[in-house]
Design an enzyme around this catalytic site. Structure first.
Site, PDB file in Angstrom:
ATOM      1  N   ASP A  35      -1.016  -5.093  -8.355  1.00 21.82           N
ATOM      2  CA  ASP A  35      -1.259  -5.186  -7.078  1.00 21.82           C
ATOM      3  C   ASP A  35      -1.606  -3.740  -6.515  1.00 21.82           C
ATOM      4  O   ASP A  35      -2.607  -3.594  -5.904  1.00 21.82           O
ATOM      5  CB  ASP A  35       0.094  -5.566  -6.546  1.00 21.82           C
ATOM      6  CG  ASP A  35      -0.074  -5.726  -5.007  1.00 21.82           C
ATOM      7  OD1 ASP A  35      -0.489  -6.366  -4.348  1.00 21.82           O
ATOM      8  OD2 ASP A  35       0.409  -4.848  -4.284  1.00 21.82           O
ATOM      9  N   LYS A  81      -5.333  -2.629  -5.033  1.00 24.70           N
ATOM     10  CA  LYS A  81      -5.515  -1.733  -3.717  1.00 24.70           C
ATOM     11  C   LYS A  81      -6.244  -0.405  -3.811  1.00 24.70           C
ATOM     12  O   LYS A  81      -6.981   0.058  -3.229  1.00 24.70           O
ATOM     13  CB  LYS A  81      -4.333  -1.576  -3.219  1.00 24.70           C
ATOM     14  CG  LYS A  81      -3.510  -2.626  -2.534  1.00 24.70           C
ATOM     15  CD  LYS A  81      -1.946  -2.564  -2.418  1.00 24.70           C
ATOM     16  CE  LYS A  81      -1.276  -3.907  -1.987  1.00 24.70           C
ATOM     17  NZ  LYS A  81       0.122  -3.795  -1.890  1.00 24.70           N
TER      18      LYS A  81
END
Ligand code: HSE
Length: 397
Positions: free
Chosen positions: A195, A199
């Protein structure tokens, strides 16, 4: 009246409906007209105050001329990708919190949005409630961005904080993060650094103007961190945090990765705890600029989505500065970038110094801890292969 649809009604989708309802007066003042959720696309109907808005048929949203913005909170790629393309082709703005979709297909979706004179905006995909993308693409535009690093995952920062400050077991801290709506549907993406990796790819795409392919960006999470190393680090004025980092290395070369780091306690990022994120952007004119706020959770993430909805409705022409090229050339494996490394070894510092040269000693004894470098990770690993290494971590210089 402006009407929108929400696709997916989990934590973030529900938050979007709540923020629009709670802040309807201020939103209306800003838009000059009321904003209303007209449809909510779900797989399974759920009872509650929004039941009458739910549909399981995407076509009703796609063909509804009154719906001008679609908020995609389905997550993942499959259905989200298909529906996003169809919504853009139907002339609807799309706003998303879906970092996987943006990191993997953002370039193509931005091009499609431009072709159809609508926006594809994704403030909620990075840093939860922190408004970091407009500063990066607009207010720092006078700079050449040389580096971005930060705590980009709320779940793992929450887990680390609970483990370190309260001695909570990993599984309990993860269960709490899930109950609070911080974690992904499959928390492996949080825990293993994917994750945060998506980003940092999005931030790097925007900052450097060329695509960072998440498939080649090394991503390591928190599952291998040993509390003993955190304790040794803290006793010596360092904290351990999971960081995403991207660096400009020259005119064309650049790198990115996600890994746990030792950070000096005089760096404010080392004190960012719980679900909070921090993003540090280093421009060649500004130096370091830091953004801080809640990086996950229903309302902070929804705030970012709803702000993007307002942006679509107020700034009708597509925002040209949100863009990057498809070109992935020039990506350098971070293993080849010089840095400093923490090692805990079974053996003495004297042995380590024969291989690393002079080191910063954190603990000397039968089990020793040190910081070596600067050197590349490849060189550090080669030297370390001759030692009995118990733990290894990057150090933020
Ligand atoms: N699971 C993500 C996090 C949600 O913990 O940061 C926000 O992107």
């Amino acid at each position: 009246m402006y009407q929108i649809a929400i696709m997916g009604f989990g934590t973030v989708g529900t938050g979007v409906a709540k923020v629009i309802e709670t802040n309807q007066e201020s939103i209306c003042r800003r838009l000059g007209e009321p904003l209303r959720v007209k449809s909510i696309l779900v797989r399974h109907f759920k009872d509650g105050p929004y039941r009458s808005l739910m549909t399981d048929d995407f076509q009703t949203i796609e063909s509804d001329k009154e719906i001008s913005v679609v908020v995609e909170t389905i997550g993942g790629v499959d259905a989200a990708y298909t529906y996003t393309k169809r919504a853009l082709m139907a002339g609807k703005h799309v706003v998303t919190a879906n970092k996987q979709l943006v990191a993997e297909h953002g370039n193509e979706l931005l091009a499609l949005a431009k072709e159809h004179h609508v926006n594809y905006l994704f403030e909620a995909s990075v840093g939860g409630g922190i408004p970091v993308l407009p500063p990066l693409t607009q207010r720092l535009a006078a700079n050449r961005i040389d580096e971005i690093y930060g705590i980009l995952n709320g779940t793992t920062n929450y887990i680390l904080t609970k483990m370190v400050q309260e001695g909570m077991p990993f599984s309990d801290a993860l269960a709490q993060a899930q109950a609070l709506g911080y974690a992904e549907a499959d928390p492996t993406a949080d825990v293993e650094g994917h994750d945060a990796g998506r980003k940092i790819c999005i931030l790097a795409d925007l900052a450097f103007g060329r695509r960072f392919d998440p498939a080649v960006v090394p991503m390591e999470g928190i599952s291998k961190i040993d509390l003993r190393d955190i304790k040794i680090a803290e006793d010596n004025g360092w904290h351990v945090k999971l960081l995403g980092r991207c660096l400009r290395l020259g005119e064309f070369e650049r790198t990115a990765y996600v890994a746990p780091h030792l950070i000096r306690e005089d760096n404010p990022v080392s004190h960012v705890n719980d679900v909070f994120n921090a993003v540090v952007v280093r421009g060649n004119a500004t130096g370091e600029v830091m953004f801080y706020g809640k990086g996950a959770g229903e309302l902070p993430t929804a705030s970012a989505c709803v702000s993007d909805v307002l942006e679509c409705l107020l700034e009708r022409p597509a925002r040209p500065e949100i863009d990057w090229s498809e070109d992935t050339d020039g990506f350098v494996d971070p293993k080849e970038i010089p840095g400093r490394f923490y090692f805990r070894i079974s053996g003495s510092i004297a042995e380590a110094e024969k291989l690393f040269g002079e080191v910063l000693v954190l603990k000397d004894g039968e089990e020793s801890a040190l910081i070596a470098g600067p050197m590349t990770e490849s060189t550090a690993k080669q030297a370390a292969s001759k030692l009995s290494v118990l733990a290894q971590m990057r150090v933020l210089d």
